[in-house]
Design a protein around this motif. Structure first.
Motif, PDB file in Angstrom:
ATOM      1  N   PHE A   1      -8.684  -6.344   1.760  1.00 53.86           N
ATOM      2  CA  PHE A   1      -7.996  -7.580   2.162  1.00 53.86           C
ATOM      3  C   PHE A   1      -8.819  -8.792   1.752  1.00 53.86           C
ATOM      4  O   PHE A   1      -8.297  -9.759   1.178  1.00 53.86           O
ATOM      5  CB  PHE A   1      -7.782  -7.548   3.684  1.00 53.86           C
ATOM      6  N   ARG A   2     -10.132  -8.749   2.032  1.00 54.59           N
ATOM      7  CA  ARG A   2     -11.006  -9.882   1.706  1.00 54.59           C
ATOM      8  C   ARG A   2     -11.152 -10.065   0.202  1.00 54.59           C
ATOM      9  O   ARG A   2     -11.408 -11.170  -0.282  1.00 54.59           O
ATOM     10  CB  ARG A   2     -12.387  -9.682   2.344  1.00 54.59           C
ATOM     11  N   ALA A   3     -10.983  -8.973  -0.565  1.00 57.43           N
ATOM     12  CA  ALA A   3     -11.083  -9.064  -2.029  1.00 57.43           C
ATOM     13  C   ALA A   3      -9.800  -9.582  -2.664  1.00 57.43           C
ATOM     14  O   ALA A   3      -9.768  -9.840  -3.870  1.00 57.43           O
ATOM     15  CB  ALA A   3     -11.429  -7.694  -2.601  1.00 57.43           C
ATOM     16  N   GLY A   4      -8.734  -9.722  -1.883  1.00 58.67           N
ATOM     17  CA  GLY A   4      -7.491 -10.282  -2.410  1.00 58.67           C
ATOM     18  C   GLY A   4      -6.484  -9.271  -2.913  1.00 58.67           C
ATOM     19  O   GLY A   4      -5.489  -9.653  -3.549  1.00 58.67           O
ATOM     20  N   ILE A   5      -6.705  -7.979  -2.631  1.00 55.33           N
ATOM     21  CA  ILE A   5      -5.715  -6.971  -3.020  1.00 55.33           C
ATOM     22  C   ILE A   5      -4.481  -7.128  -2.140  1.00 55.33           C
ATOM     23  O   ILE A   5      -4.587  -7.341  -0.921  1.00 55.33           O
ATOM     24  CB  ILE A   5      -6.308  -5.560  -2.886  1.00 55.33           C
ATOM     25  N   CYS A   6      -3.304  -7.027  -2.733  1.00 55.19           N
ATOM     26  CA  CYS A   6      -2.059  -7.292  -2.006  1.00 55.19           C
ATOM     27  C   CYS A   6      -1.125  -6.078  -2.022  1.00 55.19           C
ATOM     28  O   CYS A   6      -1.156  -5.280  -2.966  1.00 55.19           O
ATOM     29  CB  CYS A   6      -1.317  -8.477  -2.638  1.00 55.19           C
ATOM     30  N   PRO A   7      -0.270  -5.960  -1.008  1.00 53.15           N
ATOM     31  CA  PRO A   7       0.777  -4.936  -1.057  1.00 53.15           C
ATOM     32  C   PRO A   7       1.638  -5.125  -2.299  1.00 53.15           C
ATOM     33  O   PRO A   7       1.953  -6.258  -2.675  1.00 53.15           O
ATOM     34  CB  PRO A   7       1.586  -5.192   0.221  1.00 53.15           C
ATOM     35  N   GLY A   8       1.989  -4.009  -2.930  1.00 54.15           N
ATOM     36  CA  GLY A   8       2.753  -4.069  -4.170  1.00 54.15           C
ATOM     37  C   GLY A   8       1.890  -3.923  -5.403  1.00 54.15           C
ATOM     38  O   GLY A   8       2.388  -3.563  -6.489  1.00 54.15           O
ATOM     39  N   ASP A   9       0.579  -4.191  -5.278  1.00 55.38           N
ATOM     40  CA  ASP A   9      -0.334  -3.945  -6.394  1.00 55.38           C
ATOM     41  C   ASP A   9      -0.407  -2.446  -6.662  1.00 55.38           C
ATOM     42  O   ASP A   9      -0.082  -1.628  -5.785  1.00 55.38           O
ATOM     43  CB  ASP A   9      -1.736  -4.470  -6.075  1.00 55.38           C
ATOM     44  N   ARG A  10      -0.841  -2.082  -7.846  1.00 56.35           N
ATOM     45  CA  ARG A  10      -1.015  -0.675  -8.195  1.00 56.35           C
ATOM     46  C   ARG A  10      -2.478  -0.399  -8.515  1.00 56.35           C
ATOM     47  O   ARG A  10      -3.104  -1.144  -9.271  1.00 56.35           O
ATOM     48  CB  ARG A  10      -0.122  -0.296  -9.373  1.00 56.35           C
TER      49      ARG A  10
ATOM     50  N   ARG B   1      -0.950  -6.000 -11.167  1.00 57.79           N
ATOM     51  CA  ARG B   1      -0.069  -6.848 -10.363  1.00 57.79           C
ATOM     52  C   ARG B   1       0.951  -7.511 -11.285  1.00 57.79           C
ATOM     53  O   ARG B   1       0.573  -8.177 -12.250  1.00 57.79           O
ATOM     54  CB  ARG B   1      -0.867  -7.902  -9.607  1.00 57.79           C
ATOM     55  N   ASP B   2       2.208  -7.272 -10.981  1.00 56.42           N
ATOM     56  CA  ASP B   2       3.307  -7.860 -11.761  1.00 56.42           C
ATOM     57  C   ASP B   2       3.166  -7.561 -13.251  1.00 56.42           C
ATOM     58  O   ASP B   2       3.391  -8.434 -14.116  1.00 56.42           O
ATOM     59  CB  ASP B   2       3.363  -9.378 -11.538  1.00 56.42           C
ATOM     60  N   GLY B   3       2.751  -6.332 -13.565  1.00 53.38           N
ATOM     61  CA  GLY B   3       2.668  -5.913 -14.960  1.00 53.38           C
ATOM     62  C   GLY B   3       1.376  -6.278 -15.668  1.00 53.38           C
ATOM     63  O   GLY B   3       1.167  -5.881 -16.816  1.00 53.38           O
ATOM     64  N   SER B   4       0.485  -7.000 -15.003  1.00 52.85           N
ATOM     65  CA  SER B   4      -0.780  -7.407 -15.625  1.00 52.85           C
ATOM     66  C   SER B   4      -1.955  -6.749 -14.903  1.00 52.85           C
ATOM     67  O   SER B   4      -1.993  -6.720 -13.662  1.00 52.85           O
ATOM     68  CB  SER B   4      -0.950  -8.929 -15.568  1.00 52.85           C
ATOM     69  N   GLU B   5      -2.908  -6.232 -15.673  1.00 54.30           N
ATOM     70  CA  GLU B   5      -4.075  -5.593 -15.085  1.00 54.30           C
ATOM     71  C   GLU B   5      -5.104  -6.624 -14.649  1.00 54.30           C
ATOM     72  O   GLU B   5      -5.218  -7.697 -15.245  1.00 54.30           O
ATOM     73  CB  GLU B   5      -4.719  -4.635 -16.098  1.00 54.30           C
ATOM     74  N   TYR B   6      -5.829  -6.305 -13.584  1.00 54.34           N
ATOM     75  CA  TYR B   6      -6.962  -7.146 -13.177  1.00 54.34           C
ATOM     76  C   TYR B   6      -8.059  -6.247 -12.607  1.00 54.34           C
ATOM     77  O   TYR B   6      -7.806  -5.107 -12.210  1.00 54.34           O
ATOM     78  CB  TYR B   6      -6.541  -8.232 -12.193  1.00 54.34           C
ATOM     79  N   ARG B   7      -9.273  -6.764 -12.572  1.00 50.80           N
ATOM     80  CA  ARG B   7     -10.438  -5.981 -12.168  1.00 50.80           C
ATOM     81  C   ARG B   7     -11.152  -6.635 -10.987  1.00 50.80           C
ATOM     82  O   ARG B   7     -11.202  -7.861 -10.884  1.00 50.80           O
ATOM     83  CB  ARG B   7     -11.423  -5.804 -13.337  1.00 50.80           C
TER      84      ARG B   7
END
Length: 452
Positions: free
Chosen positions: A14-23, A53-59
């Protein structure tokens, strides 16, 4: 890649900004496909996460205490679909169910992840060498295996799967990798008993210290077997012969390795007309969920609760009715006689219920239905309560196998039907009508599981 359903508030994720719906794609370069991957790789202190998220990868890079959880929630406990069984076993109980029951009862799982997480048994026909490699790498232990026979040709015939014999190679690999194994053998007279059982137990014994336990249980046959393999039930003689073999290997294990390891279910002793072994025979009860030593364990905790209670005399007469399977009726009735003799204003009616729903040789308590109980208790003087064993009802719900509810049973009988836990302490408290605080005139009981 798995979809994240929720993120625990205040968690590291949660603190790192990961959201529901992310993969979630990978952790430290390891692709995440299911719960085993996730639970194993999230234990590291330093994590490099690849997400979408929304088709774009992030690290993301995180540092946390080793073994601390990230706080991610997924759409299912497996994070993947359950793996269904590929076999058509001649003894399969699901194939003997009547039509019209709830859909989930007809699903046959055969999933090594469920074996580790929930203790389910697997046949090894549903995994490949890569999955075994993963189990060994993660040291997922114990694994529960439905063996049935170590004769490869016979295993193929019994399971109606031409790969069933060859898949036993996985069992040897797991043993060599020091994965602890709990094994199950469903015994079918004329198929895998006798010399075939001797061979199976000899081969399993050869697995050495990795073999944690073996349970031998008699096949259950319902009346819904039209078109199925012509199995026959055990009788007194064949059950006794099987017990001789099983106890022989148990004695060998006790003498040579200090542990019995091989056990027969309570039902096999009852079928053979033999006394159940004493409590110490079962050591640490490694196969109690398979009905091995269940009655002895129940008796021991019941008698302990009875002795702890001291002098017993209820302030007013009490009458309870307990429906039970025919299999354990005589044993339970003898156990309850001790309480009847101690408490003279207590009436306990233990009623053996014939399983008309399944029919055949099915006579254990856990497979009784609300309909059979209702029909066979009708017209009886039931007293203050009807006590229903926990294993008759669906886990977490007050629903029988035939979808009758506990409240529905109460309404039809005109007497409260009460769910009772599986321990002897809980049974004793329910029979006596004790709440957690204890009966008036006695010291308070501190068994929190005694709430009924």
């Amino acid at each position: 890649m798995v979809r994240i359903k929720g993120v625990e508030a205040g968690s590291r994720a949660f603190r790192a900004g990961i959201c529901p719906g992310d993969r979630l794609i990978s952790i430290n370069g390891h692709e995440i496909g299911d719960v085993l991957d996730y639970r194993f790789f999230e234990t590291e202190r330093e994590l490099k996460l690849l997400l979408e998220r929304d088709g774009s990868e992030y690290r993301l890079e995180l540092i946390k205490p080793r073994y601390a959880e990230l706080g991610l929630e997924f759409e299912s406990y497996l994070m993947d679909r359950e793996r269904s069984c590929r076999n058509k076993c001649v003894f399969c109980f699901i194939d003997q169910l009547p039509k019209g029951m709830r859909e989930t009862l007809y699903f046959k799982d055969d999933d090594d992840r469920l074996s580790f997480l929930f203790g389910n048994y697997i046949t090894l026909t549903n995994i490949d060498d890569r999955e075994v490699d993963r189990i060994l790498q993660m040291h997922i232990s114990p694994i529960n295996v439905s063996v049935h026979t170590m004769d490869r040709e016979l295993r193929c015939r019994m399971m109606n799967n031409r790969f069933a014999g060859e898949s036993l190679r996985h069992l040897y690999r797991l043993a060599q990798g020091d994965i602890k194994l709990n094994c199950q053998i469903v015994l079918c007279p004329g198929l895998n008993d006798g010399e075939a059982l001797e061979f199976t137990l000899r081969e399993l014994y050869g697995l050495g210290g990795s073999l944690q336990s073996v349970a031998c249980v008699p096949v259950g046959l319902t009346r819904y077997r039209e078109g199925l393999y012509p199995l026959i039930p055990f009788d007194r003689e064949t059950a006794g012969a099987a017990l001789d073999i099983i106890e022989g290997w148990g004695d060998k294990g006790k003498a040579q390795r200090g542990a019995r390891t091989v056990y027969a279910s309570d039902e096999l002793y009852i079928l053979a007309g033999r006394e159940l072994p004493p409590l110490e025979f079962y050591e640490d009860f490694p196969q109690i969920e398979n009905g091995v030593g269940m009655l002895r364990d129940l008796e021991d905790s019941f008698m302990w609760a009875l002795e702890e209670a001291g002098e017993l005399e209820l302030s007013s007469p009490r009458h309870v009715t307990i429906p039970t399977g025919e299999c354990g009726y005589a044993f339970l009735n003898k156990m309850l006689d001790v309480l009847r003799d101690r408490c003279h204003n207590l009436c306990i009616d233990l009623v053996p219920i014939t399983n008309d729903f399944f029919g055949g040789t099915v006579n254990v308590t856990g497979l009784l239905t609300g309909g059979d109980i209702c029909k066979q208790l009708a017209g009886r003087e039931l007293g203050d309560q009807v006590l229903i064993a926990n294993n008759m009802l669906r886990a977490g719900e007050d629903v029988f196998l035939d979808d009758m509810t506990l409240s529905g049973l109460s309404e039809r009988l005109g007497v409260p039907a009460v769910r009772v836990g599986g321990s002897g302490e809980e049974l004793f408290a329910a029979v006596m009508g004790f709440e957690q605080s204890g009966e008036a005139g006695h010291d308070p009981y501190e068994y929190k599981s005694w709430e009924v």
